[in-house]
Write a protein that holds these residues in place. Structure first.
Motif, PDB file in Angstrom:
ATOM      1  N   ILE A 114      -7.737   6.120 -10.110  1.00 41.42           N
ATOM      2  CA  ILE A 114      -6.589   7.018 -10.166  1.00 41.42           C
ATOM      3  C   ILE A 114      -5.533   6.541  -9.179  1.00 41.42           C
ATOM      4  N   LYS A 115      -4.302   6.449  -9.627  1.00 43.29           N
ATOM      5  CA  LYS A 115      -3.201   6.042  -8.751  1.00 43.29           C
ATOM      6  C   LYS A 115      -2.610   7.302  -8.127  1.00 43.29           C
ATOM      7  N   ALA A 116      -3.089   7.647  -6.947  1.00 47.65           N
ATOM      8  CA  ALA A 116      -2.668   8.885  -6.302  1.00 47.65           C
ATOM      9  C   ALA A 116      -1.249   8.755  -5.757  1.00 47.65           C
ATOM     10  N   ASP A 117      -0.450   9.795  -5.960  1.00 45.40           N
ATOM     11  CA  ASP A 117       0.910   9.878  -5.440  1.00 45.40           C
ATOM     12  C   ASP A 117       0.890  10.902  -4.307  1.00 45.40           C
ATOM     13  N   VAL A 118       0.879  10.431  -3.069  1.00 41.22           N
ATOM     14  CA  VAL A 118       0.670  11.341  -1.944  1.00 41.22           C
ATOM     15  C   VAL A 118       1.842  12.306  -1.759  1.00 41.22           C
ATOM     16  N   GLN A 119       3.051  11.888  -2.134  1.00 38.21           N
ATOM     17  CA  GLN A 119       4.184  12.811  -2.016  1.00 38.21           C
ATOM     18  C   GLN A 119       4.128  13.901  -3.087  1.00 38.21           C
TER      19      GLN A 119
ATOM     20  N   ALA B  10       3.875   6.621  -0.458  1.00 39.23           N
ATOM     21  CA  ALA B  10       4.188   7.218   0.840  1.00 39.23           C
ATOM     22  C   ALA B  10       5.685   7.091   1.087  1.00 39.23           C
ATOM     23  N   ALA B  11       6.241   8.028   1.843  1.00 36.94           N
ATOM     24  CA  ALA B  11       7.682   8.020   2.070  1.00 36.94           C
ATOM     25  C   ALA B  11       8.118   6.857   2.949  1.00 36.94           C
TER      26      ALA B  11
ATOM     27  N   PRO C 169     -11.593  -6.685   0.120  1.00 36.30           N
ATOM     28  CA  PRO C 169     -12.702  -7.038   1.003  1.00 36.30           C
ATOM     29  C   PRO C 169     -13.248  -5.812   1.736  1.00 36.30           C
ATOM     30  N   THR C 170     -14.441  -5.959   2.296  1.00 36.66           N
ATOM     31  CA  THR C 170     -14.999  -4.918   3.155  1.00 36.66           C
ATOM     32  C   THR C 170     -14.330  -4.989   4.526  1.00 36.66           C
ATOM     33  N   GLY C 171     -14.479  -3.892   5.272  1.00 31.86           N
ATOM     34  CA  GLY C 171     -14.002  -3.885   6.652  1.00 31.86           C
ATOM     35  C   GLY C 171     -12.541  -3.560   6.839  1.00 31.86           C
ATOM     36  N   VAL C 172     -11.876  -3.058   5.796  1.00 36.96           N
ATOM     37  CA  VAL C 172     -10.473  -2.664   5.927  1.00 36.96           C
ATOM     38  C   VAL C 172     -10.205  -1.493   4.990  1.00 36.96           C
ATOM     39  N   GLY C 173      -9.362  -0.604   5.450  1.00 37.29           N
ATOM     40  CA  GLY C 173      -8.985   0.554   4.644  1.00 37.29           C
ATOM     41  C   GLY C 173      -7.681   1.111   5.163  1.00 37.29           C
ATOM     42  N   MET C 174      -7.354   2.294   4.719  1.00 42.22           N
ATOM     43  CA  MET C 174      -6.083   2.861   5.167  1.00 42.22           C
ATOM     44  C   MET C 174      -6.187   4.367   5.342  1.00 42.22           C
ATOM     45  N   LEU C 175      -5.368   4.847   6.258  1.00 40.50           N
ATOM     46  CA  LEU C 175      -5.099   6.266   6.429  1.00 40.50           C
ATOM     47  C   LEU C 175      -3.633   6.497   6.128  1.00 40.50           C
ATOM     48  N   TYR C 176      -3.363   7.330   5.137  1.00 38.78           N
ATOM     49  CA  TYR C 176      -2.008   7.838   4.963  1.00 38.78           C
ATOM     50  C   TYR C 176      -1.924   9.162   5.696  1.00 38.78           C
ATOM     51  N   GLY C 177      -0.875   9.333   6.471  1.00 41.87           N
ATOM     52  CA  GLY C 177      -0.628  10.620   7.098  1.00 41.87           C
ATOM     53  C   GLY C 177       0.856  10.922   7.063  1.00 41.87           C
ATOM     54  N   LYS C 178       1.181  12.189   6.808  1.00 47.42           N
ATOM     55  CA  LYS C 178       2.588  12.577   6.921  1.00 47.42           C
ATOM     56  C   LYS C 178       3.083  12.266   8.334  1.00 47.42           C
ATOM     57  N   GLU C 179       4.297  11.773   8.422  1.00 45.81           N
ATOM     58  CA  GLU C 179       4.859  11.397   9.721  1.00 45.81           C
ATOM     59  C   GLU C 179       4.744  12.536  10.731  1.00 45.81           C
ATOM     60  N   SER C 180       5.011  13.755  10.298  1.00 46.09           N
ATOM     61  CA  SER C 180       4.978  14.886  11.227  1.00 46.09           C
ATOM     62  C   SER C 180       3.596  15.079  11.834  1.00 46.09           C
ATOM     63  N   TRP C 181       2.546  14.870  11.037  1.00 44.56           N
ATOM     64  CA  TRP C 181       1.192  15.010  11.550  1.00 44.56           C
ATOM     65  C   TRP C 181       0.798  13.826  12.427  1.00 44.56           C
ATOM     66  N   LEU C 182       1.152  12.635  12.028  1.00 40.19           N
ATOM     67  CA  LEU C 182       0.790  11.450  12.818  1.00 40.19           C
ATOM     68  C   LEU C 182       1.436  11.494  14.195  1.00 40.19           C
ATOM     69  N   LYS C 183       2.603  12.087  14.293  1.00 45.23           N
ATOM     70  CA  LYS C 183       3.255  12.208  15.596  1.00 45.23           C
ATOM     71  C   LYS C 183       2.562  13.231  16.479  1.00 45.23           C
TER      72      LYS C 183
ATOM     73  N   ILE D 165       0.842  -1.203   0.000  1.00 44.73           N
ATOM     74  CA  ILE D 165       0.000   0.000   0.000  1.00 44.73           C
ATOM     75  C   ILE D 165       0.871   1.245   0.000  1.00 44.73           C
ATOM     76  N   GLN D 166       1.940   1.224   0.788  1.00 42.74           N
ATOM     77  CA  GLN D 166       2.877   2.344   0.814  1.00 42.74           C
ATOM     78  C   GLN D 166       3.420   2.639  -0.577  1.00 42.74           C
ATOM     79  N   LYS D 167       3.864   1.598  -1.262  1.00 39.39           N
ATOM     80  CA  LYS D 167       4.451   1.784  -2.587  1.00 39.39           C
ATOM     81  C   LYS D 167       3.404   2.231  -3.599  1.00 39.39           C
ATOM     82  N   HIS D 168       2.203   1.691  -3.490  1.00 40.69           N
ATOM     83  CA  HIS D 168       1.149   2.057  -4.437  1.00 40.69           C
ATOM     84  C   HIS D 168       0.830   3.545  -4.360  1.00 40.69           C
TER      85      HIS D 168
END
Length: 406
Positions: free
Chosen positions: A206-211, A81-82, A228-242, A75-78
Protein backbone atom coordinates in the motif's frame (compact mmCIF):
# COMPACT_ATOMS: atom_id res chain seq x y z
CA UNK A 1 -0.38 -5.61 -15.39
CA UNK A 2 2.54 -7.55 -13.88
CA UNK A 3 5.07 -8.97 -16.36
CA UNK A 4 5.85 -11.79 -13.97
CA UNK A 5 8.48 -13.59 -16.07
CA UNK A 6 10.50 -10.41 -16.50
CA UNK A 7 10.13 -9.43 -12.85
CA UNK A 8 11.33 -12.81 -11.60
CA UNK A 9 14.51 -12.36 -13.62
CA UNK A 10 15.30 -9.33 -11.44
CA UNK A 11 15.63 -11.51 -8.33
CA UNK A 12 18.71 -13.74 -8.48
CA UNK A 13 17.81 -15.69 -5.34
CA UNK A 14 14.69 -17.10 -7.00
CA UNK A 15 16.94 -19.22 -9.21
CA UNK A 16 18.47 -21.18 -6.35
CA UNK A 17 17.46 -24.54 -4.93
CA UNK A 18 16.81 -25.54 -1.31
CA UNK A 19 17.20 -29.15 -0.26
CA UNK A 20 17.44 -30.09 -3.92
CA UNK A 21 14.15 -28.40 -4.79
CA UNK A 22 13.48 -25.09 -6.58
CA UNK A 23 13.04 -22.36 -3.98
CA UNK A 24 9.45 -21.27 -3.33
CA UNK A 25 9.76 -18.18 -1.15
CA UNK A 26 6.62 -17.42 0.82
CA UNK A 27 8.17 -15.62 3.79
CA UNK A 28 7.84 -12.14 2.35
CA UNK A 29 6.14 -10.72 5.45
CA UNK A 30 9.36 -11.39 7.37
CA UNK A 31 11.60 -9.94 4.69
CA UNK A 32 11.25 -9.41 0.97
CA UNK A 33 13.83 -10.42 -1.59
CA UNK A 34 16.15 -7.89 -3.23
CA UNK A 35 16.21 -7.21 -6.98
CA UNK A 36 19.45 -6.97 -8.93
CA UNK A 37 18.82 -3.26 -9.50
CA UNK A 38 19.10 -2.62 -5.75
CA UNK A 39 22.03 -5.01 -5.34
CA UNK A 40 23.84 -3.07 -8.06
CA UNK A 41 23.32 0.18 -6.15
CA UNK A 42 24.85 -1.38 -3.02
CA UNK A 43 27.87 -2.64 -4.96
CA UNK A 44 28.27 0.70 -6.72
CA UNK A 45 28.38 2.53 -3.39
CA UNK A 46 31.19 0.41 -1.96
CA UNK A 47 33.12 0.28 -5.21
CA UNK A 48 32.92 3.92 -6.20
CA UNK A 49 32.02 6.44 -3.48
CA UNK A 50 32.17 4.85 -0.04
CA UNK A 51 32.73 7.76 2.37
CA UNK A 52 31.24 9.34 5.47
CA UNK A 53 28.63 11.98 4.83
CA UNK A 54 27.76 15.57 5.76
CA UNK A 55 31.09 16.45 7.38
CA UNK A 56 33.55 15.97 4.56
CA UNK A 57 34.73 18.53 2.03
CA UNK A 58 36.31 15.98 -0.31
CA UNK A 59 34.56 14.75 -3.43
CA UNK A 60 33.65 11.24 -2.26
CA UNK A 61 32.00 12.59 0.88
CA UNK A 62 30.03 15.14 -1.09
CA UNK A 63 28.91 12.54 -3.61
CA UNK A 64 27.81 10.13 -0.86
CA UNK A 65 26.01 12.97 0.93
CA UNK A 66 24.14 13.94 -2.22
CA UNK A 67 23.04 10.35 -2.87
CA UNK A 68 21.94 9.88 0.74
CA UNK A 69 19.88 13.06 0.81
CA UNK A 70 18.42 12.25 -2.61
CA UNK A 71 17.18 8.98 -1.08
CA UNK A 72 15.55 10.91 1.75
CA UNK A 73 13.68 12.99 -0.82
CA UNK A 74 12.59 9.84 -2.68
CA UNK A 75 11.12 8.49 0.57
CA UNK A 76 9.49 11.85 1.30
CA UNK A 77 7.80 11.90 -2.09
CA UNK A 78 6.75 8.26 -1.90
CA UNK A 79 4.94 8.74 1.41
CA UNK A 80 3.94 12.32 0.51
CA UNK A 81 5.49 13.95 3.55
CA UNK A 82 5.29 17.73 3.45
CA UNK A 83 9.03 18.23 3.99
CA UNK A 84 12.10 16.05 3.52
CA UNK A 85 13.27 16.72 7.08
CA UNK A 86 10.12 15.03 8.36
CA UNK A 87 11.77 11.78 7.21
CA UNK A 88 14.20 10.41 9.81
CA UNK A 89 16.50 7.55 8.81
CA UNK A 90 16.57 4.77 11.42
CA UNK A 91 17.76 1.18 11.58
CA UNK A 92 14.20 -0.02 11.01
CA UNK A 93 10.65 -0.04 12.33
CA UNK A 94 11.62 -1.12 15.84
CA UNK A 95 14.18 1.69 16.13
CA UNK A 96 11.62 4.19 14.85
CA UNK A 97 9.00 3.17 17.41
CA UNK A 98 11.51 3.24 20.26
CA UNK A 99 12.66 6.71 19.19
CA UNK A 100 9.12 8.04 19.58
CA UNK A 101 8.45 6.12 22.79
CA UNK A 102 11.64 7.45 24.35
CA UNK A 103 10.76 11.00 23.31
CA UNK A 104 7.36 10.86 24.96
CA UNK A 105 8.93 10.00 28.32
CA UNK A 106 9.23 13.72 29.03
CA UNK A 107 5.76 14.52 27.66
CA UNK A 108 3.59 12.06 29.60
CA UNK A 109 2.44 12.19 33.21
CA UNK A 110 1.16 9.57 35.60
CA UNK A 111 -2.43 8.57 34.84
CA UNK A 112 -2.18 9.70 31.20
CA UNK A 113 -3.50 6.97 28.92
CA UNK A 114 -2.12 5.42 25.76
CA UNK A 115 -3.91 2.93 23.52
CA UNK A 116 -2.51 0.05 21.49
CA UNK A 117 -4.37 -2.49 19.35
CA UNK A 118 -4.56 -6.22 20.07
CA UNK A 119 -3.19 -6.97 16.59
CA UNK A 120 0.27 -5.53 17.16
CA UNK A 121 3.73 -6.92 16.61
CA UNK A 122 5.75 -7.06 19.82
CA UNK A 123 7.73 -4.07 18.53
CA UNK A 124 4.56 -1.98 18.85
CA UNK A 125 3.71 -3.30 22.31
CA UNK A 126 6.89 -3.59 24.40
CA UNK A 127 8.22 -0.03 23.88
CA UNK A 128 4.89 1.37 25.10
CA UNK A 129 4.86 -0.92 28.13
CA UNK A 130 8.34 0.36 28.93
CA UNK A 131 7.11 3.94 28.47
CA UNK A 132 4.29 3.29 30.96
CA UNK A 133 6.79 1.90 33.46
CA UNK A 134 8.88 5.06 33.16
CA UNK A 135 6.03 7.54 33.35
CA UNK A 136 3.15 5.92 35.21
CA UNK A 137 0.92 6.20 32.15
CA UNK A 138 -1.78 3.57 31.66
CA UNK A 139 -1.83 1.22 28.65
CA UNK A 140 -5.21 0.25 27.22
CA UNK A 141 -5.91 -2.25 24.44
CA UNK A 142 -8.33 -2.16 21.50
CA UNK A 143 -9.69 -5.75 21.52
CA UNK A 144 -9.82 -7.97 18.48
CA UNK A 145 -12.71 -10.03 17.16
CA UNK A 146 -12.74 -13.69 16.21
CA UNK A 147 -12.58 -12.53 12.58
CA UNK A 148 -9.16 -11.00 13.26
CA UNK A 149 -10.38 -7.39 13.03
CA UNK A 150 -10.43 -4.60 15.60
CA UNK A 151 -13.45 -3.81 17.75
CA UNK A 152 -13.87 -0.15 16.84
CA UNK A 153 -16.95 0.30 19.04
CA UNK A 154 -14.87 -0.55 22.09
CA UNK A 155 -12.06 1.67 20.80
CA UNK A 156 -14.40 4.65 20.95
CA UNK A 157 -15.19 3.91 24.60
CA UNK A 158 -11.47 3.81 25.44
CA UNK A 159 -10.83 7.30 24.10
CA UNK A 160 -11.03 10.22 26.52
CA UNK A 161 -9.35 13.49 27.37
CA UNK A 162 -6.73 11.37 29.18
CA UNK A 163 -5.70 9.67 25.92
CA UNK A 164 -2.39 11.05 24.68
CA UNK A 165 -1.21 8.45 22.16
CA UNK A 166 -2.72 5.72 19.99
CA UNK A 167 -0.69 3.01 18.24
CA UNK A 168 -1.89 0.68 15.52
CA UNK A 169 -0.37 -1.27 12.65
CA UNK A 170 -1.60 -0.54 9.16
CA UNK A 171 -1.54 -4.26 8.32
CA UNK A 172 -1.27 -7.15 10.79
CA UNK A 173 1.90 -9.16 10.22
CA UNK A 174 0.29 -12.27 11.71
CA UNK A 175 -3.10 -12.24 9.98
CA UNK A 176 -2.79 -9.81 7.07
CA UNK A 177 -5.72 -7.72 8.36
CA UNK A 178 -5.83 -4.23 6.86
CA UNK A 179 -6.82 -1.99 9.75
CA UNK A 180 -9.13 1.05 9.29
CA UNK A 181 -6.41 3.50 10.24
CA UNK A 182 -8.24 6.50 8.75
CA UNK A 183 -11.07 6.05 11.26
CA UNK A 184 -8.65 5.27 14.08
CA UNK A 185 -6.67 8.47 13.40
CA UNK A 186 -9.75 10.67 13.07
CA UNK A 187 -11.28 9.45 16.33
CA UNK A 188 -7.98 9.85 18.20
CA UNK A 189 -7.49 13.40 16.97
CA UNK A 190 -10.96 14.35 18.22
CA UNK A 191 -9.71 13.86 21.79
CA UNK A 192 -6.36 15.48 21.07
CA UNK A 193 -4.31 12.27 20.95
CA UNK A 194 -1.38 11.68 18.61
CA UNK A 195 -1.26 8.53 16.45
CA UNK A 196 1.65 6.34 15.40
CA UNK A 197 1.00 3.82 12.62
CA UNK A 198 3.31 0.85 12.15
CA UNK A 199 3.52 0.56 8.38
CA UNK A 200 6.07 -2.26 8.19
CA UNK A 201 3.62 -4.76 6.70
CA UNK A 202 1.66 -2.24 4.67
CA UNK A 203 4.55 -0.56 2.84
CA UNK A 204 5.16 -3.44 0.37
CA UNK A 205 1.50 -3.44 -0.67
CA UNK A 206 0.00 0.00 0.00
CA UNK A 207 1.35 3.43 -0.93
CA UNK A 208 0.47 5.35 2.21
CA UNK A 209 -0.10 9.11 1.92
CA UNK A 210 0.82 10.47 5.35
CA UNK A 211 -0.69 13.91 4.69
CA UNK A 212 -4.00 12.50 3.48
CA UNK A 213 -4.08 10.17 6.49
CA UNK A 214 -3.18 13.09 8.77
CA UNK A 215 -1.10 10.62 10.78
CA UNK A 216 1.37 12.02 13.32
CA UNK A 217 3.99 9.27 12.98
CA UNK A 218 4.41 6.53 10.36
CA UNK A 219 7.21 3.96 10.47
CA UNK A 220 8.54 1.21 8.23
CA UNK A 221 11.61 -0.84 7.24
CA UNK A 222 13.39 -1.01 3.89
CA UNK A 223 13.80 -4.79 3.96
CA UNK A 224 10.04 -5.25 3.76
CA UNK A 225 9.97 -3.48 0.39
CA UNK A 226 12.84 -4.94 -1.65
CA UNK A 227 15.54 -2.96 0.17
CA UNK A 228 18.38 -3.98 2.50
CA UNK A 229 18.13 -4.87 6.18
CA UNK A 230 19.29 -2.46 8.85
CA UNK A 231 17.60 0.70 7.58
CA UNK A 232 14.14 2.17 7.88
CA UNK A 233 12.37 5.43 8.38
CA UNK A 234 10.30 7.43 10.81
CA UNK A 235 7.93 9.98 9.39
CA UNK A 236 6.85 12.55 11.92
CA UNK A 237 4.92 15.77 11.59
CA UNK A 238 7.34 18.66 11.99
CA UNK A 239 5.42 19.98 15.00
CA UNK A 240 5.82 16.68 16.85
CA UNK A 241 9.46 16.13 15.90
CA UNK A 242 10.29 19.55 17.30
CA UNK A 243 8.64 18.64 20.61
CA UNK A 244 10.49 15.36 21.05
CA UNK A 245 13.99 15.40 22.57
CA UNK A 246 16.83 13.57 20.79
CA UNK A 247 16.88 9.80 21.17
CA UNK A 248 20.67 9.49 21.21
CA UNK A 249 23.59 11.83 21.72
CA UNK A 250 26.70 11.95 19.58
CA UNK A 251 28.11 13.36 16.41
CA UNK A 252 25.92 14.81 13.65
CA UNK A 253 22.95 15.56 15.91
CA UNK A 254 24.57 18.63 17.48
CA UNK A 255 24.80 22.30 16.55
CA UNK A 256 27.40 23.26 19.16
CA UNK A 257 29.12 21.38 21.98
CA UNK A 258 30.88 22.83 25.01
CA UNK A 259 31.42 21.27 28.41
CA UNK A 260 28.89 23.72 29.78
CA UNK A 261 26.07 23.12 27.26
CA UNK A 262 25.20 21.36 24.01
CA UNK A 263 22.68 22.63 21.49
CA UNK A 264 21.05 20.30 19.00
CA UNK A 265 20.97 20.38 15.23
CA UNK A 266 17.84 21.09 13.24
CA UNK A 267 15.65 18.34 11.77
CA UNK A 268 16.31 15.69 10.62
CA UNK A 269 19.83 15.52 12.07
CA UNK A 270 18.60 16.01 15.64
CA UNK A 271 17.54 12.34 15.58
CA UNK A 272 20.39 10.90 13.48
CA UNK A 273 23.34 10.64 15.84
CA UNK A 274 26.54 9.01 14.58
CA UNK A 275 27.47 7.60 11.21
CA UNK A 276 24.28 6.28 9.60
CA UNK A 277 23.76 3.27 7.36
CA UNK A 278 24.71 5.35 4.34
CA UNK A 279 24.63 2.55 1.79
CA UNK A 280 21.38 1.25 3.28
CA UNK A 281 19.69 4.63 2.97
CA UNK A 282 20.75 5.00 -0.65
CA UNK A 283 19.60 1.45 -1.43
CA UNK A 284 16.27 2.14 0.31
CA UNK A 285 15.71 4.93 -2.19
CA UNK A 286 16.62 2.60 -5.04
CA UNK A 287 14.15 -0.02 -3.78
CA UNK A 288 11.36 2.55 -3.71
CA UNK A 289 12.27 3.53 -7.27
CA UNK A 290 12.08 -0.12 -8.31
CA UNK A 291 8.66 -0.74 -6.77
CA UNK A 292 7.24 2.51 -8.13
CA UNK A 293 8.47 1.59 -11.59
CA UNK A 294 6.32 -1.54 -11.40
CA UNK A 295 3.51 0.47 -9.84
CA UNK A 296 1.73 -0.08 -6.54
CA UNK A 297 -1.68 -0.40 -8.16
CA UNK A 298 -0.36 -3.22 -10.35
CA UNK A 299 1.37 -4.82 -7.36
CA UNK A 300 -1.78 -4.67 -5.24
CA UNK A 301 -3.97 -6.10 -7.99
CA UNK A 302 -1.64 -9.01 -8.74
CA UNK A 303 -1.01 -9.85 -5.09
CA UNK A 304 -4.76 -9.87 -4.43
CA UNK A 305 -5.14 -12.31 -7.31
CA UNK A 306 -2.52 -14.54 -5.67
CA UNK A 307 -4.27 -14.23 -2.31
CA UNK A 308 -7.64 -15.22 -3.74
CA UNK A 309 -6.12 -18.16 -5.59
CA UNK A 310 -4.20 -19.44 -2.57
CA UNK A 311 -7.18 -19.00 -0.24
CA UNK A 312 -9.40 -21.04 -2.57
CA UNK A 313 -6.84 -23.82 -3.03
CA UNK A 314 -5.85 -24.14 0.63
CA UNK A 315 -9.47 -24.17 1.75
CA UNK A 316 -9.93 -27.52 -0.04
CA UNK A 317 -7.49 -29.24 2.34
CA UNK A 318 -9.22 -31.29 5.02
CA UNK A 319 -8.79 -29.87 8.54
CA UNK A 320 -7.18 -26.62 7.43
CA UNK A 321 -8.24 -23.42 9.21
CA UNK A 322 -7.31 -19.95 8.02
CA UNK A 323 -7.11 -17.24 10.69
CA UNK A 324 -8.07 -13.63 10.09
CA UNK A 325 -10.72 -11.98 7.91
CA UNK A 326 -12.64 -14.34 5.64
CA UNK A 327 -13.08 -11.60 3.03
CA UNK A 328 -9.82 -11.24 1.14
CA UNK A 329 -10.47 -7.58 0.36
CA UNK A 330 -9.88 -6.92 4.07
CA UNK A 331 -6.41 -8.47 3.92
CA UNK A 332 -2.98 -8.04 2.46
CA UNK A 333 -1.41 -11.05 0.72
CA UNK A 334 -0.94 -13.14 3.87
CA UNK A 335 -2.51 -16.47 4.81
CA UNK A 336 -2.06 -17.67 8.39
CA UNK A 337 -3.30 -21.23 8.87
CA UNK A 338 -3.10 -24.48 10.79
CA UNK A 339 -3.97 -28.10 10.08
CA UNK A 340 -6.00 -29.81 12.79
CA UNK A 341 -3.74 -32.10 14.81
CA UNK A 342 -0.51 -30.75 13.25
CA UNK A 343 1.91 -28.45 15.03
CA UNK A 344 2.86 -25.48 12.82
CA UNK A 345 6.58 -26.02 13.47
CA UNK A 346 6.41 -29.57 12.15
CA UNK A 347 4.57 -28.38 9.06
CA UNK A 348 7.21 -25.73 8.44
CA UNK A 349 10.08 -28.21 8.72
CA UNK A 350 8.57 -30.56 6.15
CA UNK A 351 7.75 -27.71 3.77
CA UNK A 352 11.36 -26.57 4.00
CA UNK A 353 12.50 -30.04 2.92
CA UNK A 354 10.36 -29.47 -0.17
CA UNK A 355 12.03 -26.14 -0.87
CA UNK A 356 9.10 -24.06 0.42
CA UNK A 357 9.93 -21.19 2.78
CA UNK A 358 7.12 -20.21 5.14
CA UNK A 359 7.15 -18.72 8.63
CA UNK A 360 5.88 -20.64 11.68
CA UNK A 361 5.28 -19.67 15.29
CA UNK A 362 3.62 -16.67 16.91
CA UNK A 363 5.18 -14.17 14.45
CA UNK A 364 6.09 -11.78 17.29
CA UNK A 365 2.37 -11.38 17.89
CA UNK A 366 1.84 -13.67 20.85
CA UNK A 367 -1.35 -11.94 22.12
CA UNK A 368 -3.06 -12.89 18.84
CA UNK A 369 -2.10 -16.54 19.28
CA UNK A 370 -3.23 -16.47 22.91
CA UNK A 371 -6.59 -15.06 21.75
CA UNK A 372 -7.06 -18.09 19.48
CA UNK A 373 -5.58 -20.46 22.11
CA UNK A 374 -2.98 -21.80 19.68
CA UNK A 375 0.84 -22.08 19.86
CA UNK A 376 1.26 -20.38 16.50
CA UNK A 377 0.40 -20.65 12.83
CA UNK A 378 1.93 -21.44 9.48
CA UNK A 379 2.15 -18.14 7.59
CA UNK A 380 2.47 -17.98 3.82
CA UNK A 381 3.00 -14.43 2.60
CA UNK A 382 3.07 -13.53 -1.07
CA UNK A 383 4.88 -10.85 -3.08
CA UNK A 384 4.51 -9.58 -6.61
CA UNK A 385 7.31 -11.88 -7.82
CA UNK A 386 5.47 -15.04 -6.72
CA UNK A 387 3.33 -17.17 -9.05
CA UNK A 388 0.23 -19.34 -9.00
CA UNK A 389 2.42 -22.31 -9.91
CA UNK A 390 4.35 -21.75 -6.69
CA UNK A 391 1.05 -21.69 -4.79
CA UNK A 392 0.19 -25.05 -6.35
CA UNK A 393 3.50 -26.34 -5.04
CA UNK A 394 2.64 -25.02 -1.57
CA UNK A 395 -0.79 -26.66 -1.58
CA UNK A 396 0.69 -30.00 -2.64
CA UNK A 397 3.36 -29.65 0.03
CA UNK A 398 0.83 -28.90 2.77
CA UNK A 399 -1.26 -31.92 1.74
CA UNK A 400 1.82 -34.14 1.76
CA UNK A 401 2.97 -32.87 5.14
CA UNK A 402 -0.50 -33.24 6.63
CA UNK A 403 -0.67 -36.86 5.50
CA UNK A 404 2.72 -37.55 7.08
CA UNK A 405 1.97 -35.83 10.39
CA UNK A 406 -1.61 -36.86 11.12
Amino acid sequence: MIAIENIRKDFPILNRTVNGQPLVYFDNAATSQTPQQVIDVIVDYYQNYNANIHRGVHSLSQEATDKYEEARIKIQKHFNAAKSYEIIFTSGTTHSINLVANGFTSLLQAEDEIIVSALEHHSNIVPWQMLCERTGAILKVIPMTTEGTLDLATYETLLSEKTKLVFCNHVSNALGTINPIEAIITKAHKVGAAVLVDGAQAAPHIKADVQALDVDFYVTSAHKMCGPTGVGMLYGKESWLKKLPPYQGGGEMIAEVTFEKTTYADLPHKFEAGTPNICGGIAFGAAIDYMNQIGFDAIASYEHELLDYATEKLATIDGLRIYGPKETNLKASVISFNIEGVHPYDMGVILDKLGIAVRTGHHCAQPIMDFYCIPGTVRASFAFYNTKAEIDTLVAGVERAANMLR
